[in-house]
Design an enzyme around this catalytic site. Structure first.
Site, PDB file in Angstrom:
ATOM      1  N   THR A 170      48.036 -11.348  86.813  1.00 53.00           N
ATOM      2  CA  THR A 170      49.448 -11.627  87.124  1.00 53.00           C
ATOM      3  C   THR A 170      49.718 -11.450  88.610  1.00 53.00           C
ATOM      4  O   THR A 170      50.693 -11.990  89.123  1.00 53.00           O
ATOM      5  CB  THR A 170      50.377 -10.671  86.343  1.00 53.00           C
ATOM      6  OG1 THR A 170      49.860  -9.347  86.465  1.00 53.00           O
ATOM      7  CG2 THR A 170      50.458 -11.037  84.881  1.00 53.00           C
ATOM      8  N   GLU A 206      39.012  -9.251 102.030  1.00 55.16           N
ATOM      9  CA  GLU A 206      38.405  -9.725 100.775  1.00 55.16           C
ATOM     10  C   GLU A 206      38.423 -11.257 100.705  1.00 55.16           C
ATOM     11  O   GLU A 206      37.447 -11.892 100.343  1.00 55.16           O
ATOM     12  CB  GLU A 206      39.166  -9.127  99.581  1.00 55.16           C
ATOM     13  CG  GLU A 206      38.617  -9.522  98.247  1.00 55.16           C
ATOM     14  CD  GLU A 206      37.832  -8.409  97.553  1.00 55.16           C
ATOM     15  OE1 GLU A 206      37.132  -8.738  96.603  1.00 55.16           O
ATOM     16  OE2 GLU A 206      37.895  -7.243  97.968  1.00 55.16           O
ATOM     17  N   ASP A 239      44.560  -4.404  93.777  1.00 53.95           N
ATOM     18  CA  ASP A 239      43.461  -3.447  93.919  1.00 53.95           C
ATOM     19  C   ASP A 239      43.630  -2.589  95.169  1.00 53.95           C
ATOM     20  O   ASP A 239      43.479  -1.366  95.144  1.00 53.95           O
ATOM     21  CB  ASP A 239      42.118  -4.183  93.979  1.00 53.95           C
ATOM     22  CG  ASP A 239      41.849  -4.962  92.703  1.00 53.95           C
ATOM     23  OD1 ASP A 239      42.572  -4.745  91.714  1.00 53.95           O
ATOM     24  OD2 ASP A 239      40.918  -5.788  92.695  1.00 53.95           O
TER      25      ASP A 239
END
Length: 383
Positions: A34, A157, A169
């Protein structure tokens, strides 16, 4: 203690005193896939962690040592670029983010290692990025706030690891609080801490032991499928900018135009956002049983509509459902392997671990690694 071993390794290798930083991995109780759809997530930082020893070295080089892999890496700081050494890319990606802000990163030495099992879906990469970002911010005295560091780690990332992850995260690693999970609105970045009672129940992770190679390519594909769904809905409802804005009637109305696959992706995301909202209310009410039902529904959606589960994860959830004292279970993370997250009544944990291991071996002839985790604080400097 691992942190002492890492500090010692740093001193023996580089002959100066480091700054020590702890960066936790994370679990996500509910709200999967989500975050990049601007929805809601419910993560917490856990006591599986990466430790860093970092110090400026007075040269123009960065010198890195991966303690667990026993590998070193060296490069000119001014010349960081994506390379073949994958683990170094996460760290170089962070350096590049400081440079993009016009900040000159001095040469530094870094030794890091940890207790986050790789490939288990506990965000070891985010912990690596956040830990180094936090350490450099401190050493350079740039005074960037945690949300800025989270965004920088996320961009590292994207640009150096090639995974278009959402912010969850990195946010969880930096914003964790002991005994609290965090409901994050991935659009506004508003967040709210909710107490998670670790006396009544424990978080037990079951590592399927598999990591299917599909994970990162399929992850990026799911993002595209969600975007296709949004593009179709936007033609009829201009106010829809992401699946966060869509309702179930709207998605159902345009099912034919979307086609089966895109329809089911959108259906899952819209339903999962409702589940996170409901789950937060159950936590506030102290109703773990109702919370667990949302987790089972989440897994079913990930399996059938979002199609990111795999046989091993499905078997683990099926096993958990049949065991006493289990409130809820679901796959967690990007999918195609990694862990299931299970909420287990404290007095049933030992039996759960034993029985789940036996059953997993019986069904699939695979060994089962389990981790009992505690919700801890976010990235910090340690003595």
């Amino acid at each position: 203690m691992l942190q002492q071993s890492i500090a010692k390794s740093f001193q023996e290798r580089f002959d100066h005193s480091p700054l020590l930083v702890r960066a936790p991995g994370r679990v996500n109780l509910i709200g999967e896939h989500t975050d990049y759809n601007e929805g809601f997530v419910l993560p917490g930082a856990i006591d599986k962690e990466i430790y860093f020893a970092v110090g400026l070295n007075g040269t123009s080089k960065l010198r890195l040592y991966a303690y667990d892999l026993e590998q070193d890496y060296e490069a000119e700081v001014a010349d960081v670029s994506k390379g073949k050494t994958m683990w170094a890319n996460y760290l170089k990606g962070v350096v590049a983010q400081f440079q993009k802000r016009g900040l000159t990163v001095p040469g530094f030495d870094c030794v890091f290692g940890g207790t986050i099992p790789i490939g288990a879906g506990l965000s070891s990469s985010a912990a690596v990025e956040c830990g180094l970002a936090f350490a450099l911010d401190h050493l350079m005295d740039t005074q960037l706030d945690r949300m800025t560091l989270a965004h920088m780690a996320q961009k590292a990332e994207h640009e150096f690891a090639g995974v278009k992850s959402g912010l969850m995260d990195q946010f969880a690693s930096l914003f964790g609080k002991p005994g609290q999970v965090v409901r994050l609105d991935c659009r506004s970045l508003d967040y709210e801490y909710l107490p998670f009672d670790t006396e009544a129940c424990r978080i037990v992770l079951c590592n399927s032991g598999v990591k299917h190679s599909l994970a990162s390519s399929e992850y990026n594909l799911r993002r595209q499928e969600c975007e296709q769904g949004v593009a179709i809905l936007k033609k009829y409802y201009p106010e829809i900018n992401s699946l966060r804005d869509a309702t179930l009637p709207q998605v159902n109305e345009h099912r034919d135009e979307m086609g089966d696959v895109v329809y089911r992706r959108c259906l899952y995301v819209v339903q999962e956002n409702f589940r996170v909202e409901a789950a937060c209310q159950h936590l506030k009410d102290g109703d773990l049983k109702a919370f667990g039902q949302e987790m089972y529904a989440s897994h079913a959606g990930l399996r059938d509509d979002y199609e990111v589960s795999c046989r091993e994860l499905d078997v683990l959830v099926q096993i958990a459902k049949a065991l006493p004292g289990v409130y809820g279970s679901r796959m967690m993370g990007g999918g195609f392997g990694g862990c299931t997250i299970n909420l287990v009544a404290t007095e049933h944990v030992d039996n759960f671990v034993q029985k789940a291991s036996e059953e997993y071996h019986r069904y699939l002839n695979l060994p089962l690694e389990t981790y009992q985790t505690t919700i801890v604080g976010g990235v910090e400097i340690i003595d």
